[in-house]
Design a protein around this motif. Structure first.
Motif, PDB file in Angstrom:
ATOM      1  N   CYS A  44       0.817   5.521   0.269  1.00 33.67           N
ATOM      2  CA  CYS A  44       0.023   6.694   0.619  1.00 33.67           C
ATOM      3  C   CYS A  44       0.941   7.906   0.639  1.00 33.67           C
ATOM      4  N   LYS A  50      -2.743   8.074 -17.310  1.00 33.91           N
ATOM      5  CA  LYS A  50      -3.296   6.730 -17.470  1.00 33.91           C
ATOM      6  C   LYS A  50      -2.414   5.944 -18.442  1.00 33.91           C
ATOM      7  N   ALA A  99      -0.830   3.493  -5.035  1.00 32.13           N
ATOM      8  CA  ALA A  99      -0.894   2.140  -5.600  1.00 32.13           C
ATOM      9  C   ALA A  99      -1.226   1.145  -4.501  1.00 32.13           C
ATOM     10  N   ARG A 100      -1.991   0.149  -4.885  1.00 30.38           N
ATOM     11  CA  ARG A 100      -2.320  -0.948  -3.973  1.00 30.38           C
ATOM     12  C   ARG A 100      -2.111  -2.248  -4.731  1.00 30.38           C
ATOM     13  N   THR A 153       0.846  -1.191   0.000  1.00 30.35           N
ATOM     14  CA  THR A 153       0.000   0.000   0.000  1.00 30.35           C
ATOM     15  C   THR A 153       0.880   1.239   0.000  1.00 30.35           C
ATOM     16  N   VAL A 170      -3.546  -2.199  -8.499  1.00 36.57           N
ATOM     17  CA  VAL A 170      -4.466  -1.113  -8.818  1.00 36.57           C
ATOM     18  C   VAL A 170      -3.757   0.202  -8.522  1.00 36.57           C
ATOM     19  N   ILE A 171      -3.758   1.091  -9.514  1.00 36.76           N
ATOM     20  CA  ILE A 171      -3.187   2.432  -9.338  1.00 36.76           C
ATOM     21  C   ILE A 171      -4.358   3.394  -9.195  1.00 36.76           C
ATOM     22  N   GLU A 172      -4.458   4.033  -8.017  1.00 34.84           N
ATOM     23  CA  GLU A 172      -5.538   4.971  -7.731  1.00 34.84           C
ATOM     24  C   GLU A 172      -4.943   6.347  -7.450  1.00 34.84           C
ATOM     25  N   PRO A 173      -5.756   7.403  -7.491  1.00 31.76           N
ATOM     26  CA  PRO A 173      -5.219   8.753  -7.223  1.00 31.76           C
ATOM     27  C   PRO A 173      -4.534   8.873  -5.861  1.00 31.76           C
ATOM     28  N   ASP A 174      -4.990   8.112  -4.851  1.00 26.08           N
ATOM     29  CA  ASP A 174      -4.363   8.213  -3.531  1.00 26.08           C
ATOM     30  C   ASP A 174      -3.192   7.256  -3.342  1.00 26.08           C
ATOM     31  N   GLU A 230      -2.589  14.228 -10.871  1.00 22.45           N
ATOM     32  CA  GLU A 230      -3.258  13.060 -11.448  1.00 22.45           C
ATOM     33  C   GLU A 230      -2.270  12.282 -12.318  1.00 22.45           C
TER      34      GLU A 230
END
Length: 188
Positions: free
Chosen positions: A101, A110, A142-143, A99, A136-140, A107
């Motif tokens: 953070c 993509k 990578a997980r 995780t 998964v790459i999210e704005p907050d 942004e």
């Protein structure tokens, strides 16, 4: 370099398991700006040489991407890696979570195609370790989650060749047995 490091470890002593904690620390700490940028938590376990061959480049890709685009690219970002052993149908599996953070607020662009890290995690873990992987790459941040059974699997570096080769009488003897000297004297 990550693949080179793991192959060096695996070839020093063939067919020996490696410490998961050592692999994780080696890959994350080398990319971090300081020790406060990462947290590593999990039981001390050894993984098979095959698992180390798959895990090391996957963790290297996650760490490198965190340095380029994610949590390790800023001093206040943080990577947390946690793992545990879980039972799946009476078989122990490794379950690992990555995780990030505190990554930059811009942004991220993509990706147009699946990246190398995604292929390692979502392709090689299921194929080579009979497990599951998801990145998964999210704005907050990578997980990543992956899991696989903790069982031995053959390493690409395993061979049935003897450990040492000895030279006797100018020929290479791979069996470890002494050569019979040729009979060079002929008697009439």
């Amino acid at each position: 370099m990550a693949l080179s490091r793991v192959q060096t470890l695996l070839t020093r002593v063939a067919n020996v398991s490696l410490s998961l904690r050592s692999i994780v620390v080696d890959e994350v700490s080398v990319q971090a700006q300081h020790e406060g940028q990462y947290e590593i938590e999990g039981p001390d376990i050894d993984i098979s040489p095959k698992a180390a061959e798959v895990m090391t480049p996957a963790l290297h890709e996650l760490s490198t991407n965190a340095l380029k685009y994610g949590a390790l690219s800023v001093p206040d970002g943080k990577v947390t890696v946690r793992w545990q052993i879980v039972d799946r149908r009476e078989t122990p599996w490794l379950s690992l979570d990555w995780t990030e953070c505190g990554q930059p607020t811009a942004e991220p662009e993509k990706p147009r195609r699946q990246g190398f890290g995604s292929e390692l995690i979502e392709g090689r873990i299921p194929y080579e370790l009979k497990g599951r992987g998801r990145l998964v790459i999210e704005p907050d941040g990578a997980r990543c989650h992956f899991e696989f059974p903790l069982k031995g699997a053959p390493s690409i570096l395993e061979t049935s060749a003897p450990q040492r080769a000895t030279v006797f009488g100018g020929t290479l003897d791979m069996t470890g047995e002494f050569d019979q000297p040729p009979n060079t004297c002929r008697r009439g």
